[in-house]
Design an enzyme around this catalytic site. Structure first.
Site, PDB file in Angstrom:
ATOM      1  N   HIS A  39       0.820  -1.212   0.000  1.00  0.00           N
ATOM      2  CA  HIS A  39       0.000   0.000   0.000  1.00  0.00           C
ATOM      3  C   HIS A  39       0.851   1.258   0.000  1.00  0.00           C
ATOM      4  O   HIS A  39       0.501   2.267  -0.608  1.00  0.00           O
ATOM      5  CB  HIS A  39      -0.925   0.006   1.217  1.00  0.00           C
ATOM      6  CG  HIS A  39      -2.251  -0.562   0.895  1.00  0.00           C
ATOM      7  ND1 HIS A  39      -2.904  -1.453   1.698  1.00  0.00           N
ATOM      8  CD2 HIS A  39      -3.046  -0.374  -0.182  1.00  0.00           C
ATOM      9  CE1 HIS A  39      -4.037  -1.787   1.138  1.00  0.00           C
ATOM     10  NE2 HIS A  39      -4.151  -1.145  -0.009  1.00  0.00           N
ATOM     11  N   GLU A  84       5.129 -10.187 -27.814  1.00  0.00           N
ATOM     12  CA  GLU A  84       5.415 -10.469 -26.399  1.00  0.00           C
ATOM     13  C   GLU A  84       6.148 -11.794 -26.256  1.00  0.00           C
ATOM     14  O   GLU A  84       6.596 -12.152 -25.183  1.00  0.00           O
ATOM     15  CB  GLU A  84       4.095 -10.565 -25.614  1.00  0.00           C
ATOM     16  CG  GLU A  84       3.241  -9.329 -25.724  1.00  0.00           C
ATOM     17  CD  GLU A  84       1.901  -9.505 -25.067  1.00  0.00           C
ATOM     18  OE1 GLU A  84       1.746  -9.037 -23.928  1.00  0.00           O
ATOM     19  OE2 GLU A  84       0.996 -10.109 -25.685  1.00  0.00           O
ATOM     20  N   ASP A  98       5.809  -8.967 -20.923  1.00  0.00           N
ATOM     21  CA  ASP A  98       5.844 -10.395 -21.235  1.00  0.00           C
ATOM     22  C   ASP A  98       7.065 -10.758 -22.069  1.00  0.00           C
ATOM     23  O   ASP A  98       7.629 -11.838 -21.894  1.00  0.00           O
ATOM     24  CB  ASP A  98       4.556 -10.813 -21.967  1.00  0.00           C
ATOM     25  CG  ASP A  98       3.436 -11.078 -20.980  1.00  0.00           C
ATOM     26  OD1 ASP A  98       3.681 -11.773 -19.976  1.00  0.00           O
ATOM     27  OD2 ASP A  98       2.316 -10.573 -21.192  1.00  0.00           O
ATOM     28  N   CYS A 100       4.328  -0.808 -25.681  1.00  0.00           N
ATOM     29  CA  CYS A 100       3.279  -0.497 -24.706  1.00  0.00           C
ATOM     30  C   CYS A 100       3.531  -1.178 -23.370  1.00  0.00           C
ATOM     31  O   CYS A 100       2.687  -1.134 -22.486  1.00  0.00           O
ATOM     32  CB  CYS A 100       1.906  -0.854 -25.248  1.00  0.00           C
ATOM     33  SG  CYS A 100       1.711  -2.613 -25.557  1.00  0.00           S
TER      34      CYS A 100
HETATM   35  C1  PEP Z   1       3.130  -6.504 -21.834  1.00  0.00           C
HETATM   36  O1  PEP Z   1       3.192  -7.736 -21.713  1.00  0.00           O
HETATM   37  O2  PEP Z   1       4.139  -5.767 -21.855  1.00  0.00           O
HETATM   38  C2  PEP Z   1       1.833  -5.837 -21.976  1.00  0.00           C
HETATM   39  C3  PEP Z   1       1.763  -4.559 -22.279  1.00  0.00           C
HETATM   40  O3  PEP Z   1       0.721  -6.565 -21.703  1.00  0.00           O
HETATM   41  P1  PEP Z   1       0.285  -6.920 -20.205  1.00  0.00           P
HETATM   42  O4  PEP Z   1       1.163  -6.161 -19.271  1.00  0.00           O
HETATM   43  O5  PEP Z   1      -1.144  -6.572 -20.103  1.00  0.00           O
HETATM   44  O6  PEP Z   1       0.538  -8.394 -20.167  1.00  0.00           O
HETATM   45 MG    MG Z   2       1.444  -8.914 -21.997  1.00  0.00          MG
END
Ligand code: PEP
Ligand code: MG
Length: 548
Positions: A184, A410, A434, A481
Site C-alpha cells: 500500500h 510479447e 511479457d 506499450c
Molecule cells: C506486456 O506484456 O508488456 C503488456 C503490455 O501486456 P500486459 O502487461 O497486459 O501483459
Molecule cells: Mg502482456
C-alpha cells in the site's frame, strides 16, 4: 558515504534529514485479567469501534483511493472472525489488550503465509491492532513523527492510515525497510507523487542524518557530499520543471515526432489521460473490463464500453487489444483452469482462437463501436507467436469489418519473425513485460527472480531492435506499450532502436516527454547502440546513462 538499495517508486529524487517512525507500543503482558470477561469484551468493543470511526474519519479527510484503503482497514478492525477469536481468548482469561494483540497477530501470520497481495495486507492488520491497543490504554497511537521541519520519513512499513495523511509539505520522501512494489505504501506513494524507496531491509539510519532518496535509481544515499546534494537538487528541479512544462506532442529535440499514448484498462481513465497530454491510446486492456464476469460479455455490453472509450479520443488513434486472458489475468469463460503452467498455456490469442465465438463477438462489438465514433481504431491480438496466428487474426478481423489490425510482440518467436509477421500485420506493439518474462524465463510476478526481469537487458533490447527493423523494412509502425516505455531513459533507447510510438500509464507521460526533448534522433541511436553493446541490464543502463 554509503548506499542502501531498495525498490524506487516512480522517478523522483529528494533529500533531507531523517525522522524515524515512532516505535510501536510495548507488547501487552500475558498476565491473566483482573476484570470479568464481559468487562474486557465491552472495553475491546469500545476500542474497536473508536478505532474504526477514526480510520473512517481519516479516510474521509484523505479522499480518493486512500479513502478506500482506510475504510478497508476500518472493516478489518470490525471483522467478526477476529472478534470471535478475541472473545475466545478473553474467555480463557486473557486481558482485552493481550487478546487483541494475539488474535490480530495470528491472523496477520496467516495472511503472510498466503504471500502476494494478501501477505502485504499483514502490515495493515498490525497497524489496526496497535490502534485498538492504544485506545484500550488511553494513549495516542504510534504514528508519523513531527520534528517541526521537513524530513525524510523512515519506517518499517507505513500503514495506509499514515501514508494517506502524510503532510506533503513536511514529508520530503519515504523510505521503508519492508514492503514491495505492490504494498500500500507503494500504491499510495505513486498516486500522491511521494518520492519513495521501499523494501530496503534494515537501514541503520538515525534521526537527523542527511540522506538522498533516489527513486529513479532505487537507492538511498547516506551522508551525501555537497556535490551529490547539488546534483540531487538539480535533478529534482528539472523534474519539477518537466512536470510543469507545457504539454506538447511527444518529440525529440530535432523535431522527430514520437507520439506519446496512454495505457488504459477502463474508459473512465480517458479524461485524465487526455488532460495529461496523451495523444491517443496505445493499449486498451479489454480483459480488465471483464475480470469479474463468469460469462462472456455480450456484443451489446462490450460495445458500450468501446463507444465510451473511442468517443473520448475523437480524431485520435486508439489501439484496442482483444481479450488477453490467462496466467495472471484468468477469465473464467476463456481460461482453462487445469493448466500447471498457465503463462505457457492457452492464453491470449491461443484461448481466443479456441473460443472463436468470443473473439468474433468482441471484434463485432469493436467494429460497431468504430462505426458510431470518430477515433482511429486499431485492433491487436495478444501473445502472437507465429505467422499462422497473425494471418488467422488478421483475416478474422478484416472479415468482421476492422480496418487496421496488428499484433502484440510479447513472445520471442514473434520478435525473431517480425520481418515476416509485419509483411502481414498492419502494425506491431511490443509488450515488454511479457517479452522480458519469456526471453529471460523469469515469471514477471515472482520477486525471487526480479533481478532477471529488467527490460534493459540487452537480450530484450536485441529482440526489440529486431521488431523495429521488421517494421522499417515493411514500412509499418512499431510501438512499445510495456512498462519499459514509462522509463524515460529507456524510452530514448527504444526510439533509438527504431520504435515509433510509446504508450504508458498516463502518470509517466510528463517525465518521458521531457526526456525525449533532450536528445536528437542521432543521439538516441547512439545511446541505444551503447546499451545494445553490453552484456547485462545494469551494464546497459550505465552505458546508456554515460552515452546520454
Ligand atoms: C506486456 O506484456 O508488456 C503488456 C503490455 O501486456 P500486459 O502487461 O497486459 O501483459
Ligand atoms: Mg502482456
Amino acid at each position: 558515504m554509503a548506499e542502501i538499495s531498495g525498490t524506487g517508486i516512480g522517478q523522483g529524487i529528494a533529500h533531507g534529514p531523517v525522522a524515524t517512525m515512532a516505535a510501536g507500543l510495548e507488547p501487552p503482558s500475558d498476565a491473566p485479567s483482573k476484570r470479568t470477561p464481559d468487562e474486557e469484551k465491552q472495553a475491546v468493543a469500545e476500542a474497536v469501534s473508536a478505532t474504526a470511526a477514526e480510520l473512517n474519519a481519516r479516510g474521509e479527510r484523505a479522499g480518493g483511493s486512500a479513502q478506500d484503503v482506510l475504510e478497508a482497514q476500518a472493516m478489518m478492525a470490525e471483522d467478526p472472525t477476529l472478534e470471535e477469536s478475541v472473545h475466545d481468548k478473553i474467555d480463557a482469561g486473557a486481558t482485552g489488550e493481550y487478546a487483541v494483540h494475539t488474535a490480530f497477530a495470528e491472523f496477520a501470520e496467516q495472511l503472510q503465509e498466503l504471500g502476494g497481495y494478501l501477505g502485504e495486507r499483514a502490515a495493515d492488520l498490525a497497524d489496526v491492532a496497535q490502534r485498538v491497543i492504544a485506545h484500550l490504554r488511553g494513549v495516542s497511537a504510534p504514528g508519523v513523527p513531527e520534528p517541526g521541519h521537513p524530513f525524510v520519513l523512515v519506517a518499517n512499513d507505513l500503514a495506509p492510515a499514515d501514508t494517506a495523511l502524510l503532510d506533503l509539505d513536511q514529508v520530503l520522501a519515504v523510505v521503508t525497510t519492508e514492503g514491495g512494489p505492490t504494498s500500500h505504501t507503494a500504491i499510495l506513494a505513486r498516486e500522491k507523487g511521494i518520492v519513495a524507496v521501499v523494501g530496503t531491509g534494515a537501514t541503520g539510519l538515525e534521526d537527523d542524518q542527511i540522506v538522498i532518496v533516489d527513486a529513479e535509481n532505487d537507492v538511498v544515499i547516506i551522508d551525501p557530499s555537497e556535490e551529490q546534494i547539488s546534483e540531487a537538487t538539480a535533478r529534482a528541479d528539472a523534474r519539477a520543471a518537466a512536470q510543469a512544462a507545457p504539454i506538447t506532442p511527444g518529440a525529440l529535440s530535432d523535431g522527430t515526432l514520437v507520439p506519446l499514448l496512454a495505457n488504459l484498462g477502463d474508459p473512465d481513465g480517458a479524461a485524465e489521460a487526455v488532460e495529461l497530454g496523451a495523444e491517443g491510446v496505445g493499449l486498451f486492456r479489454t480483459e480488465f473490463l471483464f475480470l469479474s464476469n463468469d460469462e462472456a460479455p455480450s456484443v451489446e455490453s462490450q460495445k458500450k464500453s468501446y463507444v465510451d472509450l473511442l468517443a473520448a479520443f475523437a480524431g485520435k488513434k486508439v489501439v484496442v487489444r482483444v481479450l488477453d486472458a490467462g496466467a495472471d489475468k484468468p477469465l473464467p469463460f476463456l481460461t482453462d483452469e487445469g493448466e500447471e503452467n498457465p503463462a505457457l498455456g492457452r492464453r491470449g490469442i491461443r484461448a481466443l482462437s479456441f473460443h472463436e465465438d468470443i473473439l468474433r463477438d468482441q471484434l463485432t462489438a469493436l467494429a460497431q463501436a468504430d462505426a458510431e465514433t470518430d477515433a482511429d481504431l486499431w485492433v491487436m491480438a495478444p501473445m502472437i507467436a507465429t505467422i499462422d496466428e497473425t494471418e488467422y487474426f488478421m483475416n478474422l478481423a478484416t472479415e468482421l469489418g476492422l480496418k487496421t489490425t496488428g499484433v502484440m510482440v510479447e513472445v520471442p518467436s514473434a520478435a525473431l519473425l517480425a520481418d515476416q509477421i509485419l509483411k502481414v500485420a498492419d502494425f506491431a506493439s511490443i509488450g515488454t513485460n511479457d517479452l522480458v518474462q519469456y526471453t529471460m524465463a523469469a515469471d514477471r510476478l515472482l520477486g525471487s527472480v526480479a533481478h532477471l526481469q529488467s527490460p534493459w537487458h540487452p537480450a530484450a533490447l536485441r529482440l526489440i531492435k529486431a521488431v523495429a527493423d521488421g517494421g522499417q523494412v515493411n514500412d509499418k509502425p512499431v510501438g512499445v506499450c510495456g512498462e519499459a516505455a514509462a522509463d524515460p531513459l529507456l524510452a530514448v533507447v527504444l526510439v533509438g532502436l527504431g520504435v515509433t510510438t510509446l504508450s504508458m500509464s498516463p502518470s509517466a507521460l510528463a517525465d518521458v516527454r521531457a526526456e525525449l526533448l533532450k536528445h536528437t534522433l542521432q543521439d538516441a541511436q547512439r545511446i541505444a547502440q551503447a546499451a545494445l553493446d553490453t552484456g547485462n541490464a545494469d551494464g546497459a543502463k550505465s552505458a546508456a546513462r554515460a552515452a546520454a
